[in-house]
Design a protein around this motif. Structure first.
Motif, short mmCIF file in Angstrom:
data_model
loop_
_atom_site.label_atom_id
_atom_site.label_comp_id
_atom_site.label_asym_id
_atom_site.label_seq_id
_atom_site.Cartn_x
_atom_site.Cartn_y
_atom_site.Cartn_z
N VAL A 1 39.70 6.40 5.53
CA VAL A 1 40.44 5.24 5.01
C VAL A 1 40.07 4.00 5.81
O VAL A 1 39.84 2.92 5.25
CB VAL A 1 41.96 5.47 5.04
CG1 VAL A 1 42.70 4.23 4.54
CG2 VAL A 1 42.35 6.67 4.19
N ARG A 2 40.00 4.13 7.13
CA ARG A 2 39.63 2.99 7.98
C ARG A 2 38.24 2.48 7.61
O ARG A 2 38.02 1.27 7.56
CB ARG A 2 39.68 3.39 9.45
CG ARG A 2 41.11 3.51 9.97
CD ARG A 2 41.20 4.05 11.37
NE ARG A 2 40.30 3.38 12.29
CZ ARG A 2 40.11 3.79 13.54
NH1 ARG A 2 40.75 4.85 14.01
NH2 ARG A 2 39.27 3.15 14.33
N LYS A 3 37.32 3.38 7.34
CA LYS A 3 35.96 2.97 6.97
C LYS A 3 35.98 2.18 5.65
O LYS A 3 35.34 1.14 5.54
CB LYS A 3 35.05 4.18 6.87
CG LYS A 3 33.61 3.81 6.61
CD LYS A 3 32.71 5.02 6.58
CE LYS A 3 31.29 4.61 6.23
NZ LYS A 3 30.63 5.50 5.34
N VAL A 4 36.72 2.68 4.67
CA VAL A 4 36.80 1.98 3.38
C VAL A 4 37.36 0.57 3.56
O VAL A 4 36.80 -0.40 3.06
CB VAL A 4 37.67 2.78 2.37
CG1 VAL A 4 38.05 1.93 1.16
CG2 VAL A 4 36.95 4.05 1.93
N VAL A 5 38.48 0.47 4.29
CA VAL A 5 39.15 -0.82 4.41
C VAL A 5 38.41 -1.78 5.35
O VAL A 5 38.13 -2.92 4.99
CB VAL A 5 40.61 -0.63 4.88
CG1 VAL A 5 41.27 -1.98 5.19
CG2 VAL A 5 41.41 0.12 3.81
N PHE A 6 38.13 -1.33 6.56
CA PHE A 6 37.58 -2.26 7.54
C PHE A 6 36.07 -2.45 7.44
O PHE A 6 35.58 -3.57 7.50
CB PHE A 6 37.95 -1.82 8.97
CG PHE A 6 39.43 -1.87 9.22
CD1 PHE A 6 40.14 -3.05 9.08
CD2 PHE A 6 40.13 -0.73 9.58
CE1 PHE A 6 41.52 -3.11 9.30
CE2 PHE A 6 41.50 -0.78 9.81
CZ PHE A 6 42.19 -1.96 9.67
N VAL A 7 35.33 -1.37 7.27
CA VAL A 7 33.87 -1.47 7.26
C VAL A 7 33.36 -1.93 5.89
O VAL A 7 32.61 -2.90 5.80
CB VAL A 7 33.22 -0.13 7.67
CG1 VAL A 7 31.71 -0.22 7.61
CG2 VAL A 7 33.68 0.26 9.09
N GLU A 8 33.79 -1.25 4.84
CA GLU A 8 33.28 -1.58 3.51
C GLU A 8 33.92 -2.83 2.92
O GLU A 8 33.23 -3.71 2.41
CB GLU A 8 33.46 -0.39 2.57
CG GLU A 8 32.63 0.81 2.99
CD GLU A 8 32.91 2.08 2.19
OE1 GLU A 8 33.61 2.01 1.15
OE2 GLU A 8 32.45 3.15 2.64
N GLU A 9 35.24 -2.92 2.98
CA GLU A 9 35.94 -4.05 2.36
C GLU A 9 35.87 -5.33 3.20
O GLU A 9 35.63 -6.42 2.67
CB GLU A 9 37.40 -3.67 2.11
CG GLU A 9 38.22 -4.74 1.43
CD GLU A 9 39.67 -4.34 1.22
OE1 GLU A 9 40.43 -5.20 0.76
OE2 GLU A 9 40.06 -3.20 1.54
N GLN A 10 36.06 -5.20 4.53
CA GLN A 10 36.15 -6.38 5.38
C GLN A 10 34.90 -6.64 6.21
O GLN A 10 34.85 -7.58 6.99
CB GLN A 10 37.37 -6.27 6.30
CG GLN A 10 38.67 -6.23 5.51
CD GLN A 10 39.90 -6.19 6.40
OE1 GLN A 10 39.81 -6.05 7.62
NE2 GLN A 10 41.06 -6.30 5.79
N GLU B 1 30.42 0.14 14.51
CA GLU B 1 30.50 0.31 15.96
C GLU B 1 31.65 -0.49 16.58
O GLU B 1 32.09 -0.17 17.68
CB GLU B 1 29.17 -0.02 16.65
CG GLU B 1 28.63 -1.40 16.39
CD GLU B 1 27.81 -1.54 15.10
OE1 GLU B 1 27.23 -2.62 14.90
OE2 GLU B 1 27.76 -0.59 14.30
N GLU B 2 32.16 -1.49 15.89
CA GLU B 2 33.36 -2.21 16.35
C GLU B 2 34.61 -1.49 15.89
O GLU B 2 35.60 -1.44 16.62
CB GLU B 2 33.38 -3.64 15.82
CG GLU B 2 32.58 -4.62 16.66
CD GLU B 2 32.80 -6.05 16.19
OE1 GLU B 2 33.95 -6.53 16.21
OE2 GLU B 2 31.80 -6.68 15.80
N GLU B 3 34.58 -0.97 14.69
CA GLU B 3 35.74 -0.28 14.13
C GLU B 3 36.05 1.00 14.92
O GLU B 3 37.19 1.28 15.26
CB GLU B 3 35.53 0.03 12.65
CG GLU B 3 36.59 0.91 12.03
CD GLU B 3 38.00 0.39 12.21
OE1 GLU B 3 38.91 1.23 12.26
OE2 GLU B 3 38.23 -0.83 12.33
#
Length: 141
Positions: free
Chosen positions: A18-27, A32-34
């Protein structure tokens, strides 16, 4: 809807997804920061709705306070109370661990959400991962 304190590898993978979808893909936050050096010293949370992982966050206990980080809700489940349920579970866990103050850095678009659930803003706007944030906190006696 169920908010779980992560206890299995699968739950952790689900939270990270979920974090990857929201922070990496969406935002567009670099992976490597996430995924940072605090992953292993954090308590992780994942939210499920009918078996689907839809929300996530993490919590660390620091000197004298708790730190909430990486709160996110899948785009398909926003505005449905997921974030509030997730935060309530984290606050409950904080109390169980003797924490009475929680701090977090909120993206400015989420500041009103955190104010609604009792957090107050304690900084000017600052940039983190290219996104404007404010520092917030709450006493959770």
């Amino acid at each position: 809807m169920e908010v779980r304190l992560v206890t299995t590898e699968q739950e952790l993978k689900d939270a990270y997804e979920v974090r990857k979808v929201v922070f990496v893909e969406e935002q567009n936050v670099p992976l490597e920061e996430e995924m940072d050096s605090h992953e292993n010293d954090s308590l992780h949370f994942v939210v499920y709705d009918e078996g689907e992982n839809i929300g996530a966050g993490r919590f660390r206990i620091l000197e004298g306070f708790g730190k909430v980080e990486r709160i996110c809700v899948h785009p398909s489940h926003r505005k449905k109370g997921v974030g509030e349920k997730l935060m309530r579970k984290i606050e409950e866990t904080a109390k169980e661990n003797g924490v009475d103050e929680i701090k977090l850095n909120a993206q400015t678009h989420a500041e009103a959400f955190y104010k609604k659930i009792g957090y107050t803003t304690h900084s000017d706007v600052f940039m983190d991962a290219g996104i404007p944030h404010v520092a917030m906190k709450k006493q959770i006696m």
